[in-house]
Design a protein around this motif. Structure first.
Motif, short mmCIF file in Angstrom:
data_model
loop_
_atom_site.label_atom_id
_atom_site.label_comp_id
_atom_site.label_asym_id
_atom_site.label_seq_id
_atom_site.Cartn_x
_atom_site.Cartn_y
_atom_site.Cartn_z
N ALA A 1 11.04 -0.23 1.43
CA ALA A 1 11.30 -0.94 0.18
C ALA A 1 10.34 -0.49 -0.92
CB ALA A 1 11.21 -2.45 0.40
N ALA A 2 9.06 -0.32 -0.58
CA ALA A 2 8.07 0.11 -1.57
C ALA A 2 8.33 1.54 -2.03
CB ALA A 2 6.67 -0.02 -0.99
N VAL A 3 8.65 2.41 -1.09
CA VAL A 3 8.94 3.81 -1.43
C VAL A 3 10.22 3.88 -2.28
CG1 VAL A 3 9.61 6.05 -0.46
CG2 VAL A 3 7.71 4.76 0.53
N GLN B 1 15.86 1.20 5.35
CA GLN B 1 16.00 -0.25 5.22
C GLN B 1 17.23 -0.77 5.94
OE1 GLN B 1 15.35 -0.71 0.79
NE2 GLN B 1 14.35 -2.56 1.57
N ALA B 2 18.34 -0.05 5.86
CA ALA B 2 19.55 -0.48 6.55
C ALA B 2 19.35 -0.50 8.06
CB ALA B 2 20.72 0.43 6.17
N VAL B 3 18.73 0.54 8.60
CA VAL B 3 18.49 0.60 10.04
C VAL B 3 17.51 -0.49 10.47
CG1 VAL B 3 17.48 2.03 11.88
CG2 VAL B 3 19.08 3.04 10.24
N SER B 4 16.46 -0.69 9.68
CA SER B 4 15.47 -1.71 10.06
C SER B 4 16.05 -3.12 9.98
CB SER B 4 14.20 -1.58 9.22
OG SER B 4 14.46 -1.84 7.87
N TRP C 1 5.52 -3.35 -12.27
CA TRP C 1 6.85 -2.76 -12.09
C TRP C 1 6.82 -1.30 -12.49
CZ3 TRP C 1 10.62 -4.71 -9.47
CH2 TRP C 1 11.90 -4.21 -9.62
N PRO C 2 7.44 -0.38 -11.72
CA PRO C 2 7.42 1.04 -12.13
C PRO C 2 8.10 1.21 -13.47
CG PRO C 2 8.92 0.68 -10.27
CD PRO C 2 8.21 -0.61 -10.52
N CYS D 1 0.81 -1.22 0.00
CA CYS D 1 0.00 0.00 0.00
C CYS D 1 0.85 1.27 0.00
CB CYS D 1 -0.93 0.00 1.21
SG CYS D 1 -2.12 -1.36 1.21
N ALA D 2 2.12 1.18 0.31
CA ALA D 2 2.98 2.36 0.41
C ALA D 2 3.63 2.76 -0.91
CB ALA D 2 4.07 2.12 1.45
N GLY D 3 3.52 1.93 -1.94
CA GLY D 3 4.20 2.22 -3.20
C GLY D 3 3.70 3.48 -3.90
N ILE D 4 2.39 3.64 -4.02
CA ILE D 4 1.84 4.79 -4.73
C ILE D 4 2.10 6.09 -3.97
CG2 ILE D 4 -0.29 5.86 -5.57
CD1 ILE D 4 -1.17 3.01 -6.38
N PRO D 5 1.82 6.15 -2.67
CA PRO D 5 2.20 7.38 -1.95
C PRO D 5 3.71 7.65 -2.01
CG PRO D 5 0.70 6.08 -0.61
CD PRO D 5 1.08 5.24 -1.79
N GLY D 6 4.51 6.59 -2.04
CA GLY D 6 5.95 6.77 -2.16
C GLY D 6 6.34 7.38 -3.50
N GLY D 7 5.64 7.00 -4.55
CA GLY D 7 5.89 7.60 -5.86
C GLY D 7 5.54 9.07 -5.89
#
Length: 176
Positions: A121-123, A94-97, A166-167, A69-75
Motif C-alpha cells: 500500500a505504501a509503495v 495487495q490483492a494476493v495479501s 500526501w505525495p 517506513c516503506a513509502g520513501i523507498p517505494g518512491g
C-alpha cells in the motif's frame, strides 16, 4: 433550472481523459476496499478467527509502522522502474495479501501478511503520485489532482487530516 444532469457531473468527477478515468476508478476501488478491511478486520480476526484483540491490534500496528517506513523507498523504486509498473505490482501484492488473510489462523501469520499488504500500500501510494503527475500533463495539480480527491474523499481519512504527508506532484502555475 439545472442544465447539467447527474451524468455530466459524474463524468467530470471521473476525469477528462481515459487514463485519468482509469486512475480515478482504481483509486476509488482501492480506497473502498481498504476502508472495508479496516472496518471489518478487527471483528473478523477476533470473532471468527479467535485471536485476542490485543494480538490483532499489535499485528496491525506492526504492519502499519513497517508500511510507513516503506513509502520513501517505494518512491525511489517507482522513479527507477516506472510508476505504472510499480503501481500495478503493488496492487497485485495487495490483492494476493488480502485474499491470503482468510487463511490466517495465528498471530504470526496475520502479522506477516498484513505487513506485506501495508508495504504494498505504501509503495503503491508513492507510485500513485507519480502517475497523477504523468497523467495530468502540463498541469497535474489542476487536471489529475482535481478529480481524484472527489472520488476518494469519503473513504480516505488521510485527506481530512491537516498536514498529512500526501505525495504531491510539482505545482504548475495557474494561468488565466
Amino acid at each position: 433550472m439545472i442544465k447539467d444532469g447527474s451524468a455530466g457531473r459524474i463524468g467530470r468527477m471521473a476525469g477528462d481523459t481515459g487514463p485519468e478515468r482509469v486512475l480515478v476508478a482504481a483509486s476509488f476501488v482501492n480506497r473502498v476496499g481498504n476502508g472495508l478491511f479496516n472496518a471489518a478486520s478487527a471483528l473478523y480476526f477476533t470473532l471468527v478467527v479467535g485471536l485476542p484483540a490485543v494480538q490483532v491490534g499489535a499485528a496491525l500496528t506492526i504492519a502499519g509502522v513497517v508500511g510507513l517506513c516503506a513509502g520513501i523507498p517505494g518512491g525511489h523504486l517507482a522513479d527507477r522502474r516506472g510508476a505504472r509498473v510499480i503501481m500495478m505490482s503493488a496492487l497485485a501484492v495487495q490483492a494476493v495479501s488480502m485474499a491470503a488473510l482468510v487463511l490466517v489462523e495465528s498471530w504470526a501469520a496475520l502479522t506477516v501478511i498484513a505487513t506485506f499488504d501495508q508495504i504494498a500500500a505504501a509503495v503503491g501510494g508513492a507510485a500513485w503520485g507519480a502517475l497523477v503527475a504523468r497523467v495530468g500533463g502540463e498541469r497535474p495539480a489542476v487536471s489529475g489532482r482535481s478529480c481524484a480527491p472527489s472520488s476518494t474523499w469519503a473513504s480516505s481519512w488521510e485527506r481530512r487530516v491537516p498536514g498529512w504527508p500526501w505525495p504531491r506532484a510539482p505545482a504548475a502555475p495557474l494561468s488565466r
